[in-house]
Design a protein around this motif. Structure first.
Motif, mmCIF file in Angstrom:
data_model
loop_
_atom_site.group_PDB
_atom_site.id
_atom_site.type_symbol
_atom_site.label_atom_id
_atom_site.label_comp_id
_atom_site.label_asym_id
_atom_site.label_seq_id
_atom_site.Cartn_x
_atom_site.Cartn_y
_atom_site.Cartn_z
ATOM 1 N N CYS A 1 0.849 -1.186 0.000
ATOM 2 C CA CYS A 1 0.000 0.000 0.000
ATOM 3 C C CYS A 1 0.889 1.242 0.000
ATOM 4 C CB CYS A 1 -0.910 -0.019 1.230
ATOM 5 S SG CYS A 1 -1.989 1.427 1.414
ATOM 6 N N ARG B 1 -5.411 5.109 1.651
ATOM 7 C CA ARG B 1 -5.212 4.162 0.539
ATOM 8 C C ARG B 1 -5.408 2.704 0.960
ATOM 9 N NH1 ARG B 1 -2.370 6.550 -3.711
ATOM 10 N NH2 ARG B 1 -3.001 4.682 -4.832
ATOM 11 N N GLU C 1 -8.521 0.425 -0.613
ATOM 12 C CA GLU C 1 -8.392 -0.056 -1.985
ATOM 13 C C GLU C 1 -7.536 -1.320 -2.075
ATOM 14 O OE1 GLU C 1 -4.895 2.592 -3.997
ATOM 15 O OE2 GLU C 1 -6.566 3.729 -3.116
ATOM 16 N N CYS C 2 -6.797 -1.635 -0.990
ATOM 17 C CA CYS C 2 -5.955 -2.832 -0.957
ATOM 18 C C CYS C 2 -6.652 -4.024 -0.301
ATOM 19 C CB CYS C 2 -4.661 -2.549 -0.207
ATOM 20 S SG CYS C 2 -3.631 -1.249 -0.931
#
Length: 353
Positions: free
Chosen positions: A39, A51, A54-55
């Protein structure tokens, strides 16, 4: 390894790791049988909370924020994301023992905290580490990895007291001599961190702000250890000019540049991981059908371009806890002199601390 095994990392499972930080964190995920997913980091050079989601995949079981170089990850939003998705949090505190986030020591905020006490780090003697947790079951599962001979159990050879208590383990115990040394060393930790903070605050408090330079984000100015200064000039060329000029002033400084040599702190260069090899042909976690059949897929080639850019462009200056006030003032004056030569002073620029 012990912490990831304790929280349930294994075949078919994934752990979110920062795209910047030494490879040891991601290797431990693989040693536990899982797959690391990288990430992006932000300007703090820590895991970017915005972020993480989204991982996350159906295979994700944990997040591993790494508190790099005396700074700390922004644990508040990280914990909110983790709890929202039912994920465990394993904090890697190898480079920041003694740092605090909102009054709490790093490593005591997530589910398990991992520390290094090697002589290369802030504190320690010999080689080793320790884990902390306030969850009794996680503690016992970590112990089973650390000392698979059962010496930690109330009745050593008894049958399992609950499902998941016993499984094959190792012998990761420190020797008695190293343990005795480090009991003494740990008592010095707060004082060591305080000296680092005093040096850092005296220097950073004198630095001017500049339009072409963005200082590293500090997620908790009171808990920051501050044994290194890191900042991001606007271009690679400017980074090189500043680093060279700082060295000419007698200030130890460095920058990597866009075409730097491989470095196992950057995800794209972590060859033992990104090449997806195991210690035997076909034996890598990436070949495991339990991961593949659950939709497992990772792309490690430049997976974190923002992290790569920050790491290549940053200028790093090392501080020494034993510097006197005069030393600090000289370093601050030297940094201001160099930045004033190449940059535009701007009172609205980002604060250093």
């Amino acid at each position: 390894h012990a912490a990831f095994a304790a929280v349930g990392v294994g075949p078919g499972k994934e752990v979110i790791c920062p795209g910047l930080g030494f490879m040891a964190t991601s290797m431990a995920v693989i040693m536990a049988g899982g797959v690391p997913v990288f990430c992006e980091v932000d300007e703090s050079l820590q895991l970017d909370p915005s972020r993480i989601e989204e991982c996350i995949t159906p295979r994700t079981v944990a997040i591993a924020p790494t508190h790099h170089w005396g700074n700390m990850a922004d644990m508040g939003p990280i914990m909110r994301v983790a709890r929202k998705h039912g994920l465990k949090v394993v904090e890697d505190c190898a480079q920041a023992p003694g740092a605090k986030y909102r009054g709490k020591y790093v490593g005591t905020i997530g589910d398990i905290g991992c520390y290094s006490i090697s002589s290369y780090k802030i504190i320690g003697g010999g080689e080793g580490g320790l884990v902390v947790t306030n969850d009794a079951r996680l503690y016992e599962r970590a112990l089973q990895i650390i000392e698979g001979g059962g010496l930690w159990r109330p009745v050593r050879f008894a049958a399992p007291r609950y499902k998941g208590e016993l499984f094959p383990g190792t012998n990761y115990r420190l020797s008695e001599l190293e343990s005795a040394i480090n009991v003494v060393q740990l008592a010095k930790l707060d004082t060591i961190c305080a000296r680092h903070r005093d040096v850092s605050r005296r220097i950073l408090g004198q630095l001017k702000r500049f339009r072409e330079v963005r200082p590293q984000t500090i997620n908790d100015r009171n808990g920051y250890i501050g044994y290194q200064l890191r900042f991001f000039p606007a271009t690679f060329a400017l980074s090189k000019q500043i680093a060279e000029a700082l060295r000419a002033e007698g200030i130890g400084a460095g920058t990597r540049g866009k075409e730097h040599a491989p470095d196992w702190h950057m995800n794209a260069d972590m060859f033992p991981i990104v090449l997806r090899t195991g210690h035997t042909p076909g034996g890598a976690v990436f070949d495991d059908p339990r991961w593949l059949k659950r939709g497992g897929k990772v792309n490690y080639r430049h997976a974190c371009p923002l992290s790569e850019d920050l790491y290549a462009r940053e200028v790093t200056v090392g501080f020494d806890q034993w510097w006197s006030r005069t030393d600090c003032d000289r370093v601050a004056a030297g940094i201001n002199k160099v930045l004033s030569t190449f940059c535009t002073e701007d009172a609205r620029g980002k604060k250093w601390l």
